[in-house]
Design a protein around this motif. Structure first.
Motif, PDB file in Angstrom:
ATOM      1  N   ARG A  13       2.274  11.957   3.048  1.00  0.00           N
ATOM      2  CA  ARG A  13       3.249  11.330   3.934  1.00  0.00           C
ATOM      3  C   ARG A  13       2.884   9.856   4.092  1.00  0.00           C
ATOM      4  O   ARG A  13       1.733   9.527   4.351  1.00  0.00           O
ATOM      5  CB  ARG A  13       3.241  12.036   5.282  1.00  0.00           C
ATOM      6  CG  ARG A  13       4.378  11.629   6.172  1.00  0.00           C
ATOM      7  CD  ARG A  13       4.606  12.625   7.290  1.00  0.00           C
ATOM      8  NE  ARG A  13       4.782  13.999   6.883  1.00  0.00           N
ATOM      9  CZ  ARG A  13       5.923  14.540   6.446  1.00  0.00           C
ATOM     10  NH1 ARG A  13       6.994  13.787   6.324  1.00  0.00           N
ATOM     11  NH2 ARG A  13       5.992  15.808   6.130  1.00  0.00           N
ATOM     12  N   ALA A  28      11.744  -0.119   1.217  1.00  0.00           N
ATOM     13  CA  ALA A  28      12.464   0.597   2.272  1.00  0.00           C
ATOM     14  C   ALA A  28      13.851   1.021   1.786  1.00  0.00           C
ATOM     15  O   ALA A  28      14.309   2.127   2.096  1.00  0.00           O
ATOM     16  CB  ALA A  28      12.578  -0.267   3.521  1.00  0.00           C
ATOM     17  N   GLU A  29      14.500   0.166   1.015  1.00  0.00           N
ATOM     18  CA  GLU A  29      15.816   0.515   0.463  1.00  0.00           C
ATOM     19  C   GLU A  29      15.729   1.719  -0.471  1.00  0.00           C
ATOM     20  O   GLU A  29      16.678   2.490  -0.593  1.00  0.00           O
ATOM     21  CB  GLU A  29      16.414  -0.676  -0.285  1.00  0.00           C
ATOM     22  CG  GLU A  29      16.842  -1.802   0.623  1.00  0.00           C
ATOM     23  CD  GLU A  29      17.245  -3.052  -0.139  1.00  0.00           C
ATOM     24  OE1 GLU A  29      16.884  -3.179  -1.341  1.00  0.00           O
ATOM     25  OE2 GLU A  29      17.896  -3.912   0.467  1.00  0.00           O
ATOM     26  N   LEU A  30      14.583   1.885  -1.123  1.00  0.00           N
ATOM     27  CA  LEU A  30      14.381   3.034  -2.014  1.00  0.00           C
ATOM     28  C   LEU A  30      13.963   4.295  -1.253  1.00  0.00           C
ATOM     29  O   LEU A  30      13.906   5.368  -1.831  1.00  0.00           O
ATOM     30  CB  LEU A  30      13.309   2.701  -3.063  1.00  0.00           C
ATOM     31  CG  LEU A  30      13.698   1.645  -4.091  1.00  0.00           C
ATOM     32  CD1 LEU A  30      12.483   1.259  -4.927  1.00  0.00           C
ATOM     33  CD2 LEU A  30      14.813   2.161  -4.983  1.00  0.00           C
ATOM     34  N   GLY A  31      13.621   4.140   0.037  1.00  0.00           N
ATOM     35  CA  GLY A  31      13.227   5.290   0.841  1.00  0.00           C
ATOM     36  C   GLY A  31      11.769   5.325   1.237  1.00  0.00           C
ATOM     37  O   GLY A  31      11.319   6.284   1.870  1.00  0.00           O
ATOM     38  N   PHE A  32      11.009   4.296   0.863  1.00  0.00           N
ATOM     39  CA  PHE A  32       9.586   4.236   1.212  1.00  0.00           C
ATOM     40  C   PHE A  32       9.449   3.713   2.643  1.00  0.00           C
ATOM     41  O   PHE A  32       9.184   2.536   2.876  1.00  0.00           O
ATOM     42  CB  PHE A  32       8.817   3.340   0.238  1.00  0.00           C
ATOM     43  CG  PHE A  32       8.654   3.942  -1.125  1.00  0.00           C
ATOM     44  CD1 PHE A  32       7.537   4.708  -1.416  1.00  0.00           C
ATOM     45  CD2 PHE A  32       9.602   3.747  -2.106  1.00  0.00           C
ATOM     46  CE1 PHE A  32       7.372   5.273  -2.673  1.00  0.00           C
ATOM     47  CE2 PHE A  32       9.453   4.300  -3.364  1.00  0.00           C
ATOM     48  CZ  PHE A  32       8.337   5.065  -3.646  1.00  0.00           C
ATOM     49  N   ILE A  33       9.675   4.598   3.606  1.00  0.00           N
ATOM     50  CA  ILE A  33       9.573   4.268   5.020  1.00  0.00           C
ATOM     51  C   ILE A  33       8.549   5.186   5.671  1.00  0.00           C
ATOM     52  O   ILE A  33       8.225   6.252   5.127  1.00  0.00           O
ATOM     53  CB  ILE A  33      10.934   4.400   5.729  1.00  0.00           C
ATOM     54  CG1 ILE A  33      11.479   5.814   5.570  1.00  0.00           C
ATOM     55  CG2 ILE A  33      11.923   3.363   5.210  1.00  0.00           C
ATOM     56  CD1 ILE A  33      12.715   6.101   6.378  1.00  0.00           C
ATOM     57  N   ALA A  36       7.984   9.193   5.257  1.00  0.00           N
ATOM     58  CA  ALA A  36       8.557   9.744   4.028  1.00  0.00           C
ATOM     59  C   ALA A  36       7.526  10.604   3.305  1.00  0.00           C
ATOM     60  O   ALA A  36       6.350  10.237   3.221  1.00  0.00           O
ATOM     61  CB  ALA A  36       9.037   8.624   3.108  1.00  0.00           C
ATOM     62  N   LEU A  53      10.320  11.161  -4.568  1.00  0.00           N
ATOM     63  CA  LEU A  53      10.727  10.822  -3.214  1.00  0.00           C
ATOM     64  C   LEU A  53      12.132  11.389  -3.036  1.00  0.00           C
ATOM     65  O   LEU A  53      13.081  10.877  -3.633  1.00  0.00           O
ATOM     66  CB  LEU A  53      10.713   9.306  -3.015  1.00  0.00           C
ATOM     67  CG  LEU A  53      11.207   8.764  -1.690  1.00  0.00           C
ATOM     68  CD1 LEU A  53      10.382   9.318  -0.534  1.00  0.00           C
ATOM     69  CD2 LEU A  53      11.145   7.252  -1.679  1.00  0.00           C
ATOM     70  N   GLY A  54      12.238  12.478  -2.297  1.00  0.00           N
ATOM     71  CA  GLY A  54      13.521  13.169  -2.224  1.00  0.00           C
ATOM     72  C   GLY A  54      13.857  13.712  -3.608  1.00  0.00           C
ATOM     73  O   GLY A  54      13.025  14.343  -4.256  1.00  0.00           O
ATOM     74  N   ASP A  55      15.062  13.409  -4.091  1.00  0.00           N
ATOM     75  CA  ASP A  55      15.475  13.849  -5.428  1.00  0.00           C
ATOM     76  C   ASP A  55      15.160  12.822  -6.503  1.00  0.00           C
ATOM     77  O   ASP A  55      15.446  13.049  -7.669  1.00  0.00           O
ATOM     78  CB  ASP A  55      16.978  14.133  -5.441  1.00  0.00           C
ATOM     79  CG  ASP A  55      17.339  15.355  -4.620  1.00  0.00           C
ATOM     80  OD1 ASP A  55      16.470  16.244  -4.470  1.00  0.00           O
ATOM     81  OD2 ASP A  55      18.475  15.425  -4.121  1.00  0.00           O
TER      82      ASP A  55
END
Length: 73
Positions: A13, A28-33, A36, A53-55
């Motif tokens: 995480r 962050a736009e890619l989802g690395f927050i 995650a 990261l997700g799908d």
């Protein structure tokens, strides 16, 4: 610990990111927050990482992987 030190197969995480502000925004736009969940899928020939990261499957260079701090999920 940093993401670069994680072995393939690890689920971690994201706790914080220490890259410069412009790069932080792109990540962050890619989802690395914060919070995650990442899966380490493998290592590249030059030391980078492939993460899930997700799908999505995303390749990270070595420097970026050193700037992503994680804890065990």
């Amino acid at each position: 610990m940093v993401l670069h030190g994680c072995a393939p197969g690890a689920r971690v995480r994201l706790t914080h990111v220490t890259v410069p502000a412009g790069e932080r925004l792109r990540l962050a736009e890619l989802g690395f927050i914060r919070g995650a969940e990442l899966r380490v899928l493998g290592r590249g020939a030059t030391g980078g990482l492939f993460v899930g990261l997700g799908d999505a499957r995303i390749a990270l260079d070595t420097a970026t992987a050193h700037d992503l701090h994680v804890s065990h999920a």
